[in-house]
Design an enzyme around this catalytic site. Sequence first.
Site, PDB file in Angstrom:
ATOM      1  CB  THR B  17      -0.951   0.064   1.218  1.00  0.00           C
ATOM      2  OG1 THR B  17      -0.366  -0.148   2.393  1.00  0.00           O
ATOM      3  CG2 THR B  17      -1.859  -1.173   0.954  1.00  0.00           C
ATOM      4  N   GLY B  18       2.288   1.054  -0.059  1.00  0.00           N
ATOM      5  CA  GLY B  18       3.180   2.278  -0.109  1.00  0.00           C
ATOM      6  C   GLY B  18       3.062   2.981  -1.462  1.00  0.00           C
ATOM      7  NE  ARG B  19       6.452   8.397  -3.266  1.00  0.00           N
ATOM      8  CZ  ARG B  19       7.232   8.239  -4.003  1.00  0.00           C
ATOM      9  NH1 ARG B  19       6.784   8.274  -5.663  1.00  0.00           N
ATOM     10  NH2 ARG B  19       8.449   8.170  -3.772  1.00  0.00           N
ATOM     11  CE  LYS B  43      -2.851   1.611   5.252  1.00  0.00           C
ATOM     12  NZ  LYS B  43      -1.975   2.456   4.109  1.00  0.00           N
ATOM     13  CB  ILE B  97      12.218  -3.029  -4.858  1.00  0.00           C
ATOM     14  CG1 ILE B  97      11.270  -4.335  -5.441  1.00  0.00           C
ATOM     15  CG2 ILE B  97      12.242  -2.176  -5.909  1.00  0.00           C
ATOM     16  CD1 ILE B  97      12.257  -4.904  -6.881  1.00  0.00           C
ATOM     17  CB  THR B  98      14.144  -1.330  -0.070  1.00  0.00           C
ATOM     18  OG1 THR B  98      12.821  -2.142   0.089  1.00  0.00           O
ATOM     19  CG2 THR B  98      14.311  -0.323   0.924  1.00  0.00           C
ATOM     20  CD  GLU B  99      17.152   3.152  -5.373  1.00  0.00           C
ATOM     21  OE1 GLU B  99      17.997   3.760  -5.337  1.00  0.00           O
ATOM     22  OE2 GLU B  99      16.326   3.036  -6.356  1.00  0.00           O
ATOM     23  CD  GLU B 216      26.795   0.501 -11.813  1.00  0.00           C
ATOM     24  OE1 GLU B 216      26.673   0.599 -10.419  1.00  0.00           O
ATOM     25  OE2 GLU B 216      25.651   1.245 -12.255  1.00  0.00           O
ATOM     26  CG  HIS B 258      41.502   2.666   2.716  1.00  0.00           C
ATOM     27  ND1 HIS B 258      40.451   1.684   2.668  1.00  0.00           N
ATOM     28  CD2 HIS B 258      41.038   3.716   1.942  1.00  0.00           C
ATOM     29  CE1 HIS B 258      39.514   2.164   1.972  1.00  0.00           C
ATOM     30  NE2 HIS B 258      39.752   3.115   1.424  1.00  0.00           N
TER      31      HIS B 258
END
Lengths: 389, 299
Positions: B17-19, B43, B97-99, B216, B258
């Site tokens: 239910t988050g954006r 919810k 998916i969270t960053e 990368e 280092h």
Amino acid sequence: MRLYEFESKQLLRKHGIKVPIGILSTSAVSEMPFDDVVVKAQVLSGGRGKAGAIKAFSNSAEAVNFTNSLLGSLVLKEKVKSVLLERKTKTKEEFYISFLYDTDSQLPVLLLSTRGGVDVVELAKGNLVKKPIDQLLGLKEWQARDAAVDAGFPSELIPKISEFALRLYSVFLEEDCRLLEINPLSLTEEGELVAVGALIELDNDAGYKHKDRVYPPRMIGVGRELTDRELSVKQVDEADYRGSVKFIELGGDIGFLAAGGGGSMAAMDALILAGGNPANYAEFSGDPPKEKVYALTKAILGQPCLKGLWIVGAIANFTRVDQTMQGVVEALREVKPKYPIVVRRSGPYEREGLQLLRDVGKELGLDLEVHGSEVSMTSTAKTIMERLK
Amino acid sequence: MSILVNKDTRVLIQGITGRTGQVALRTMLEYGTKVVAGVTPGKGGQTTEGVPVYNSVHEALKNHPEINCTAVYVPPAAAKEAVIEAVSNGIKLVNLITEGVAIQDTVQMIRYANIYGARIIGPSSIGIVSPKQCKIGVLGGIKDDTDKIYTPGPIGVISKSGGMTNETAWVVRSAGLGQSTVIGIGGDVILGTDFVDLLRMFEKDPETKGVVIFGEPGGTYEDKIAEAIKKKEFTKPIAAFIAGVFAEKLPHGTQFGHAGALIENGRGSPTEKIKALREAGVLIAETHDKLGELIKGAI
């Protein structure tokens, strides 16, 4: 975020780790706080000792002169804003200890050596012990003891070293460090362990757990103050949490505006390979509002000596092409550049976004070429280079 | 065939239910992904886009035992617990998916996932697509655009960069090829699943004839590919592009004296990665757009 040495030592002191007594000097000095003093330039780059920016003195006048010569000078391309004056530690032996995250084992690791004060890459050729730590168990006393044994510490020092390792590991976790390195770790004549050299890198992603932290923003090794244009982009970026924009001037002649972190790197590589000399690096990502893209584009177009502009991005997932290009269009309308402009961008609302650019090109009579996904992203580096001929 | 996700994948969304969870839900349903339930504590009992919401993973599984994958869209501070909740309830595939997840949290959740025999793709993953079968996340945006880029075929795609995942799949498509499965593994220091983990899966997938990689700077994950090839863990052709060579030549490149430099054993820079990969027989694209032709010529 990397901390300056004096910040690292403040953090260690807070956790009861012994560090040398020192005074931070940000302006010219006329006397020394200690008879035997170590003068250390505070810059973020590694290798200060080799660069001659750390020296020990027993003569106060020489120490004063050296301190004052460091302040404001460039050390490893970084301006020295402060100098740490420390009382010299009466050292019997020097060791090395650090904690960091290892991408091979996907765990934090303890690195330990009986040789300190040397570059760790040198140490690695000799007896440097690496122990992965299972974070569910934590670092156990016996593991630290094993590491000390493997590193070759004498029996009488082993409890002291393992106890120190445990205390340091708890600082590493509590402060959410990415790297906590003590080099050298000094064993004093009184038998105490003192962190004579300290380097900490904090995990920015854990910032929400440490709201009380206030460290001024920093750029590692830029080697100069931010330009007015860089500063203005930074301010616009920080004023709004939505999306992000980055801008670094490089001194070439092709304006560069790219979408996305990975995309901007791929594009810069392609431009340089095609023989281009970028005036700047610039990147927007995370669906920024058009105001941010406008400010970024204005900064790019404001650079002198531009011969061309390359606007480039991958096929976006959800960053709206029309909204972000609206920011570009507004800047183009104000500056009306005469040089060739090549655009390649794709994604949601691509048709609308690219049409905005074509329309402003026609309206202002710009030398503008616009592409969507029908050509690949990095191939348009050659397109802009051909247009410059 | 494909790896990780297919037509039998039944998806739970944590943080539904988050954006960002809402955007992902709509995009995935539009593509035809079987999203069967969501979790947002407090919810439970609601529905969103016709999908039932539960208070916990346990409650969702009780009502939908067919769930075999979760897409995690919770805020960074909640990510660790959300992943541990999923794996300890028996879900074997987590697409995180969270960053911006704290590195300490990432390490802990990976340890739990290992204990429960689960796999985490992420953190900071843009998602996973097995074309025409299942899409996790927002890759490709709306369905029409997704269909333009993604079509079933013989090439596996693995990308650290979320923003370049579409483009990498697109250069493959532009060379007239389709994709078996496309995975955004995220660009964090510690990854739940790295290139080599996925190469081992692609090796076993008969449909996959070759793999394209977007790498990368930083870490040792690209270098481990070279080691895996030498050990014959992966025997199909690979074409790779490693971004960020330019950054090594910039005047403000920083010298790291280092432990970070040591642990990578000189392997962190793009130039070193490219050298190691080339020696192992990986086809290196000098520019990203060459990836498609390179892999086409090799399979």
